[in-house]
Design an enzyme around this catalytic site. Structure first.
Site, PDB file in Angstrom:
ATOM      1  N   SER A   9       0.832  -1.205   0.000  1.00  0.00           N
ATOM      2  CA  SER A   9       0.000   0.000   0.000  1.00  0.00           C
ATOM      3  C   SER A   9       0.873   1.264   0.000  1.00  0.00           C
ATOM      4  O   SER A   9       0.364   2.347  -0.255  1.00  0.00           O
ATOM      5  CB  SER A   9      -0.892   0.004   1.240  1.00  0.00           C
ATOM      6  N   GLY A  62      -4.977  -0.426   6.007  1.00  0.00           N
ATOM      7  CA  GLY A  62      -5.287  -1.136   7.247  1.00  0.00           C
ATOM      8  C   GLY A  62      -6.639  -0.823   7.851  1.00  0.00           C
ATOM      9  O   GLY A  62      -7.178  -1.614   8.622  1.00  0.00           O
ATOM     10  N   CYS A 108       2.670  -7.005   1.849  1.00  0.00           N
ATOM     11  CA  CYS A 108       1.705  -6.260   2.657  1.00  0.00           C
ATOM     12  C   CYS A 108       0.833  -7.282   3.376  1.00  0.00           C
ATOM     13  O   CYS A 108       0.198  -8.124   2.731  1.00  0.00           O
ATOM     14  CB  CYS A 108       0.860  -5.393   1.725  1.00  0.00           C
ATOM     15  N   THR A 157      -1.873  -6.658   5.189  1.00  0.00           N
ATOM     16  CA  THR A 157      -3.299  -6.359   5.056  1.00  0.00           C
ATOM     17  C   THR A 157      -3.822  -6.940   3.749  1.00  0.00           C
ATOM     18  O   THR A 157      -4.892  -7.570   3.714  1.00  0.00           O
ATOM     19  CB  THR A 157      -3.509  -4.823   5.104  1.00  0.00           C
ATOM     20  N   CYS A 167       3.096  -6.195  10.011  1.00  0.00           N
ATOM     21  CA  CYS A 167       2.830  -5.137   9.031  1.00  0.00           C
ATOM     22  C   CYS A 167       4.193  -4.731   8.493  1.00  0.00           C
ATOM     23  O   CYS A 167       5.122  -4.490   9.275  1.00  0.00           O
ATOM     24  CB  CYS A 167       2.144  -3.941   9.700  1.00  0.00           C
TER      25      CYS A 167
HETATM   26  N1  DGL Z   1       2.252  -2.431   4.940  1.00  0.00           N
HETATM   27  C1  DGL Z   1       0.946  -2.962   5.049  1.00  0.00           C
HETATM   28  C2  DGL Z   1       0.858  -4.190   5.897  1.00  0.00           C
HETATM   29  O1  DGL Z   1       1.817  -4.944   5.944  1.00  0.00           O
HETATM   30  C3  DGL Z   1      -0.256  -2.079   5.143  1.00  0.00           C
HETATM   31  C4  DGL Z   1      -0.231  -0.783   5.814  1.00  0.00           C
HETATM   32  C5  DGL Z   1      -1.497   0.002   5.541  1.00  0.00           C
HETATM   33  O2  DGL Z   1      -1.662   0.398   4.386  1.00  0.00           O
HETATM   34  O3  DGL Z   1      -2.298   0.180   6.466  1.00  0.00           O
HETATM   35  O4  DGL Z   1      -0.145  -4.461   6.491  1.00  0.00           O
END
Ligand code: DGL
Length: 278
Positions: free
Chosen positions: A13, A45, A75, A77, A196
């Protein structure tokens, strides 16, 4: 675009996936890569299942259009909310010879070897926490000796990273608050998963407030090792990934901002191009 250009796609994201990308470049530098950050629509998220699925599918299809045969969702999410649908509904119909991999399963496979108390903490976005993906995957890999999983959502951590406020007093405040909440819920936790990909960028702050002797599990090296293993086990896919060491970066937001922060996070010069999704 030449048909011989078949990079590995890496999607997040925003900037978080760069923590995975960095390790992919270290472990598997020979491949061509395209990194795509949907910074304009970040954070994911807090978004619904339908929206994360829709956005992620748009990004994956865009990477396929650019020649990728294999895409890593760097990612959590997107891995929690979109991976299964993409694998089961979209690929068989639209791109049967392409593959999409996530980051959750490889991360939980490490857990049984790390925890001595059998109590594990997961820090992630609200979406990842509510999806229950981590507790479900951990239960699957350790059916005979249950592992207790406590999750805490850290909604401020991604905006802190995206706005490069990593060294600010605000970052320290929110990191301490969420870690206090986690260990307040379960003081027996001896292993914490940063669920995350943005969070490793806060590692220095996290370590200041993490109780000593607690393992901190970040995903970069794990995902890189697993990708290496995957490419070894699927030689037909490995042959389908071109190897000229080329790197391309795309962002849905300002390229100047992206280049500056990506440069900082990766430690090498980045020249991104703008792309529109949807
Ligand atoms: N970097 C992402 C993850 O691992 C998402 C962060 C987001 O866009 O809220 O969940």
């Amino acid at each position: 675009m030449s048909d011989n250009y078949r990079p590995i796609g890496v999607f997040d994201s925003g900037y978080g996936g760069l923590t995975i990308f960095k390790e992919l470049l270290r472990e598997l530098p020979q491949y061509d890569y395209i990194y795509l950050g949907d910074n304009a629509r970040n954070p994911y998220g807090t978004r619904s299942f339908e929206v994360v699925y829709d956005y992620t599918r748009q990004a994956v299809f865009q990477l396929f259009e650019q020649g990728c045969r294999l895409v890593v969702l760097a990612c959590n999410t997107a891995s929690a909310k979109a991976l299964r649908n993409i694998q089961q509904l979209d690929l068989p119909v639209t791109y049967p010879d392409r593959r999409v991999l996530g980051v959750i399963r490889p991360s939980v496979e490490m857990i049984p070897d790390l925890t001595k108390t059998g109590h594990v903490g997961v820090l992630g976005t609200k979406g990842t926490v509510l999806s229950e993906s981590y507790p479900m995957e951990i239960a699957k890999i350790s059916p005979d000796s249950p592992i207790y999983v406590t999750q805490v959502a850290c909604p401020m951590w991604v905006p802190i990273v995206e706005n490069n406020l990593i060294d600010s007093p605000g970052a320290a405040f929110f990191v301490k608050q969420n870690l206090d909440e986690l260990f307040g819920k379960d003081p027996l936790i001896d292993t914490v998963i940063l669920g995350c990909t943005h969070y490793p960028l806060l590692t220095n702050v996290i370590r200041q407030y993490l109780p000593e002797n607690v393992h901190l599990l970040t995903q970069g090296t794990i995902v890189a090792d697993r990708l290496k293993d995957y490419l070894f086990r699927y030689p037909e896919m490995e042959l389908n990934c071109s190897k000229a060491g080329r790197r391309e970066f795309f962002t849905t937001e300002s390229t100047a901002n992206f280049d500056q922060l990506a440069n900082l996070f990766l430690g090498s010069e980045v020249k991104s191009r703008h792309i529109k999704l949807g």
